[in-house]
Design an enzyme around this catalytic site. Structure first.
Site, PDB file in Angstrom:
ATOM      1  N   VAL A   1       6.260 -12.327  -3.323  1.00 26.54           N
ATOM      2  CA  VAL A   1       5.334 -12.681  -4.395  1.00 26.54           C
ATOM      3  C   VAL A   1       5.216 -11.508  -5.347  1.00 26.54           C
ATOM      4  O   VAL A   1       5.038 -10.374  -4.916  1.00 26.54           O
ATOM      5  CB  VAL A   1       3.938 -13.028  -3.825  1.00 26.54           C
ATOM      6  CG1 VAL A   1       2.936 -13.222  -4.948  1.00 26.54           C
ATOM      7  CG2 VAL A   1       4.013 -14.286  -2.980  1.00 26.54           C
ATOM      8  N   PHE A   2       5.348 -11.763  -6.637  1.00 22.33           N
ATOM      9  CA  PHE A   2       5.111 -10.723  -7.630  1.00 22.33           C
ATOM     10  C   PHE A   2       3.618 -10.700  -7.932  1.00 22.33           C
ATOM     11  O   PHE A   2       3.058 -11.664  -8.444  1.00 22.33           O
ATOM     12  CB  PHE A   2       5.897 -11.003  -8.905  1.00 22.33           C
ATOM     13  CG  PHE A   2       7.397 -10.911  -8.730  1.00 22.33           C
ATOM     14  CD1 PHE A   2       7.953 -10.213  -7.673  1.00 22.33           C
ATOM     15  CD2 PHE A   2       8.248 -11.517  -9.625  1.00 22.33           C
ATOM     16  CE1 PHE A   2       9.325 -10.115  -7.499  1.00 22.33           C
ATOM     17  CE2 PHE A   2       9.627 -11.430  -9.480  1.00 22.33           C
ATOM     18  CZ  PHE A   2      10.163 -10.727  -8.415  1.00 22.33           C
TER      19      PHE A   2
ATOM     20  N   SER B   1      11.315  -5.454  -8.164  1.00 22.91           N
ATOM     21  CA  SER B   1      12.378  -5.655  -7.182  1.00 22.91           C
ATOM     22  C   SER B   1      13.658  -4.976  -7.634  1.00 22.91           C
ATOM     23  O   SER B   1      13.967  -4.907  -8.831  1.00 22.91           O
ATOM     24  CB  SER B   1      12.644  -7.153  -6.981  1.00 22.91           C
ATOM     25  OG  SER B   1      11.540  -7.795  -6.401  1.00 22.91           O
TER      26      SER B   1
ATOM     27  N   PRO C   1      -0.540  -9.978  -6.608  1.00 22.52           N
ATOM     28  CA  PRO C   1      -1.353 -10.247  -5.419  1.00 22.52           C
ATOM     29  C   PRO C   1      -0.859 -11.484  -4.680  1.00 22.52           C
ATOM     30  O   PRO C   1      -0.512 -12.490  -5.302  1.00 22.52           O
ATOM     31  CB  PRO C   1      -2.762 -10.468  -5.998  1.00 22.52           C
ATOM     32  CG  PRO C   1      -2.748  -9.754  -7.298  1.00 22.52           C
ATOM     33  CD  PRO C   1      -1.357  -9.917  -7.842  1.00 22.52           C
TER      34      PRO C   1
ATOM     35  N   THR D   1      15.348 -11.731  -9.336  1.00 27.17           N
ATOM     36  CA  THR D   1      15.717 -10.324  -9.191  1.00 27.17           C
ATOM     37  C   THR D   1      16.003  -9.899  -7.746  1.00 27.17           C
ATOM     38  O   THR D   1      17.072  -9.351  -7.481  1.00 27.17           O
ATOM     39  CB  THR D   1      14.670  -9.409  -9.847  1.00 27.17           C
ATOM     40  OG1 THR D   1      13.366  -9.727  -9.364  1.00 27.17           O
ATOM     41  CG2 THR D   1      14.691  -9.585 -11.357  1.00 27.17           C
TER      42      THR D   1
ATOM     43  N   GLU E   1       1.344   1.974   7.777  1.00 29.17           N
ATOM     44  CA  GLU E   1       1.664   2.764   6.586  1.00 29.17           C
ATOM     45  C   GLU E   1       2.152   4.156   6.968  1.00 29.17           C
ATOM     46  O   GLU E   1       3.066   4.701   6.326  1.00 29.17           O
ATOM     47  CB  GLU E   1       0.445   2.834   5.674  1.00 29.17           C
ATOM     48  CG  GLU E   1       0.162   1.501   4.981  1.00 29.17           C
ATOM     49  CD  GLU E   1      -1.287   1.308   4.568  1.00 29.17           C
ATOM     50  OE1 GLU E   1      -2.006   2.318   4.434  1.00 29.17           O
ATOM     51  OE2 GLU E   1      -1.710   0.147   4.392  1.00 29.17           O
TER      52      GLU E   1
ATOM     53  N   ARG F   1       3.319  -0.396 -11.382  1.00 33.26           N
ATOM     54  CA  ARG F   1       3.774  -1.755 -11.076  1.00 33.26           C
ATOM     55  C   ARG F   1       4.979  -1.675 -10.134  1.00 33.26           C
ATOM     56  O   ARG F   1       5.686  -0.668 -10.102  1.00 33.26           O
ATOM     57  CB  ARG F   1       4.181  -2.515 -12.349  1.00 33.26           C
ATOM     58  CG  ARG F   1       3.059  -2.732 -13.333  1.00 33.26           C
ATOM     59  CD  ARG F   1       1.952  -3.637 -12.802  1.00 33.26           C
ATOM     60  NE  ARG F   1       0.960  -3.858 -13.842  1.00 33.26           N
ATOM     61  CZ  ARG F   1      -0.097  -3.096 -14.075  1.00 33.26           C
ATOM     62  NH1 ARG F   1      -0.290  -2.009 -13.322  1.00 33.26           N
ATOM     63  NH2 ARG F   1      -0.945  -3.368 -15.039  1.00 33.26           N
TER      64      ARG F   1
ATOM     65  N   TYR G   1      11.540  -3.377  -3.216  1.00 34.28           N
ATOM     66  CA  TYR G   1      11.099  -3.060  -4.561  1.00 34.28           C
ATOM     67  C   TYR G   1      10.731  -1.585  -4.647  1.00 34.28           C
ATOM     68  O   TYR G   1      10.603  -0.899  -3.628  1.00 34.28           O
ATOM     69  CB  TYR G   1       9.892  -3.915  -4.971  1.00 34.28           C
ATOM     70  CG  TYR G   1       8.774  -3.936  -3.949  1.00 34.28           C
ATOM     71  CD1 TYR G   1       7.897  -2.866  -3.808  1.00 34.28           C
ATOM     72  CD2 TYR G   1       8.602  -5.031  -3.100  1.00 34.28           C
ATOM     73  CE1 TYR G   1       6.882  -2.876  -2.864  1.00 34.28           C
ATOM     74  CE2 TYR G   1       7.587  -5.056  -2.148  1.00 34.28           C
ATOM     75  CZ  TYR G   1       6.730  -3.980  -2.036  1.00 34.28           C
ATOM     76  OH  TYR G   1       5.729  -3.999  -1.090  1.00 34.28           O
TER      77      TYR G   1
ATOM     78  N   TYR H   1      -9.592   4.168   2.994  1.00 27.56           N
ATOM     79  CA  TYR H   1     -10.156   3.034   3.727  1.00 27.56           C
ATOM     80  C   TYR H   1     -11.647   3.213   3.978  1.00 27.56           C
ATOM     81  O   TYR H   1     -12.387   2.237   4.062  1.00 27.56           O
ATOM     82  CB  TYR H   1      -9.409   2.829   5.055  1.00 27.56           C
ATOM     83  CG  TYR H   1      -8.062   2.171   4.861  1.00 27.56           C
ATOM     84  CD1 TYR H   1      -7.945   0.785   4.816  1.00 27.56           C
ATOM     85  CD2 TYR H   1      -6.907   2.928   4.693  1.00 27.56           C
ATOM     86  CE1 TYR H   1      -6.716   0.172   4.631  1.00 27.56           C
ATOM     87  CE2 TYR H   1      -5.670   2.336   4.506  1.00 27.56           C
ATOM     88  CZ  TYR H   1      -5.584   0.953   4.471  1.00 27.56           C
ATOM     89  OH  TYR H   1      -4.362   0.359   4.264  1.00 27.56           O
TER      90      TYR H   1
ATOM     91  N   HIS I   1       0.824  -1.206   0.000  1.00 28.13           N
ATOM     92  CA  HIS I   1       0.000   0.000   0.000  1.00 28.13           C
ATOM     93  C   HIS I   1       0.865   1.266   0.000  1.00 28.13           C
ATOM     94  O   HIS I   1       0.573   2.231  -0.724  1.00 28.13           O
ATOM     95  CB  HIS I   1      -0.915   0.021   1.221  1.00 28.13           C
ATOM     96  CG  HIS I   1      -2.091  -0.896   1.103  1.00 28.13           C
ATOM     97  ND1 HIS I   1      -3.078  -0.979   2.071  1.00 28.13           N
ATOM     98  CD2 HIS I   1      -2.462  -1.769   0.133  1.00 28.13           C
ATOM     99  CE1 HIS I   1      -3.984  -1.865   1.703  1.00 28.13           C
ATOM    100  NE2 HIS I   1      -3.628  -2.352   0.527  1.00 28.13           N
TER     101      HIS I   1
END
Length: 393
Positions: free
Chosen positions: A383-384, A207, A386, A273, A140, A204, A189, A98, A88
């Site tokens: 994880v790339f 990494s 979701p 990566t 956050e 997008r 990333y 939210y 996020h």
């Protein structure tokens, strides 16, 4: 965490809500984008919406959070929350969003479950939602403070573009204003925003694949399908040396920890990566810890950073490299042909492991690491896209 009354209600209704959560999240996104089409155009990944993976991830995170509140009432699932919060923060999500999500999510719950959503049920799940939302808002806020940004993106110039394989390219990025590069940790990333031909400003996350002096380095693979690979393919087709890109500050909860514990770095395909970024850091800092570097790929020509992977391992005093190819193009050891198999390796039980690659690969490697005695808490994964592993890893 949950009040006693709400806990009882959530426990009783969790099977019903869980069974319908996929339908609920589908209705939620339909409502959200009907009311706010700009969110689909300029914030949410259109590819992940098209293939349904974002809906699956949202459903999984809600179910996992509610289950954690019931099964472990005195513990907060901070690992899951941190992963979501970093994603996020990379996108620049703001607290007021939210409330927007709440409005459309609860309208979707009522639409799908109908009369089953009594005032008591609504109040209980409202409590679940805001416990999760407020926890994310707090995490956050801390991430924004640490990064010195609120999710803003700076303009970077592409200082160099290098072809790693036929469908993988590395982009060396330097701040266009000549200012300093933000601090980052191996495994993190950055977000990249581009304007596409239809006017959408899609984002997008990529990494960091190395530690260049005075810049950031990302490595991007072409992705088949539209809109599945629209940003990555745009970078390949339209972004060359001298171009500029909008790039966010580094985020990411999967970070190589310092120390002297043995480390296992396992990747497959373009999952190399962040792992190469970690190896680069270990080599440049002269790490003396034991390192087991593992990679799996289709074949030699598809293996991005193939030579660099070997060179980095050679620089480390106590490191070993193991590579598997499913369809080798030349002579290749039979015991290194096929899928990655750690069973023949001497993996220390006190190792900490970092995984990145397709979910089936990571599930397999995680199972093998657990069998070798590595505790689940010491196995980290990136994880790339979701995270469809939330609540199951």
């Amino acid at each position: 965490m949950l009040s006693e009354k709400s806990a009882q209600t959530v426990r009783a209704t969790l099977p019903v809500v869980g069974a319908a959560i996929g339908e609920i999240t589908g209705s939620f996104y339909d409502r959200l984008f009907a009311a706010h089409p700009e969110l689909l155009r300029d914030l949410f990944n259109r590819g992940n919406q098209a293939d349904g993976s974002q809906r699956q991830a949202l459903a999984g995170s809600i179910a996992a959070f509610a289950t954690a509140l019931i099964e472990h009432p005195d513990q907060r699932p901070d690992a899951m929350l941190a992963r979501i919060a970093h994603k996020h923060a990379s996108l620049g999500i703001a607290p007021d969003q939210y409330q927007v999500v709440h409005t459309h999510l609860f309208a979707a719950i009522v639409e799908v479950l109908g009369d089953a959503v009594t005032p008591e049920v609504a109040a209980a799940w409202d409590e679940v939602y805001w416990l999760m939302a407020n926890a994310l808002i707090a995490i956050e806020a801390r991430l924004y403070e640490e990064s010195g940004t609120r999710g803003e993106r700076r303009r970077y110039t592409v200082a160099a573009r290098t072809a790693e394989t036929a469908d993988v390219a590395t982009f060396l990025l330097r701040p266009a204003d000549g200012g300093p590069v933000p601090a980052h940790k191996p495994g993190q990333y950055v977000s990249v925003q581009v304007e596409l031909p239809d006017g959408a400003h899609q984002i997008r996350q990529y990494s960091l694949s190395g530690q260049p002096d005075g810049g950031l380095q990302i490595t991007v693979k072409k992705v088949a399908g539209d809109p599945a690979g629209e940003v990555s393919n745009h970078l390949h087709q339209h972004v060359d040396e001298g171009a500029t890109l909008l790039v966010g500050a580094p985020f990411g909860d999967v970070q190589l920890a310092d120390g002297d514990r043995p480390v296992v770095l396992a990747s497959a395909g373009i999952g190399c990566t962040p792992i190469v970024g970690m190896l680069t850091h270990l080599a440049e800092t002269g790490a003396a810890r034991k390192v087991i570097a593992v990679h799996g790929d289709r074949q030699e020509s598809a293996h991005a950073f193939r030579e660099e992977f070997a060179l980095l391992v050679d620089k480390l005093p106590d490191a070993e490299a193991h590579v598997w190819y499913e369809r080798p193009e030349g002579e290749w050891p039979a015991d290194r042909t096929g899928r990655v198999d750690l069973t023949g390796l001497d993996v220390p039980a006190d190792a900490v492991a970092y995984l990145c690659g397709p979910l089936p690969f990571m599930r397999s490697v995680r199972t093998q690491l657990l069998a070798a005695g590595v505790p689940a808490a010491d196995i980290h994964y990136e994880v790339f896209g979701p995270d469809l592993w939330l609540g199951r890893a």
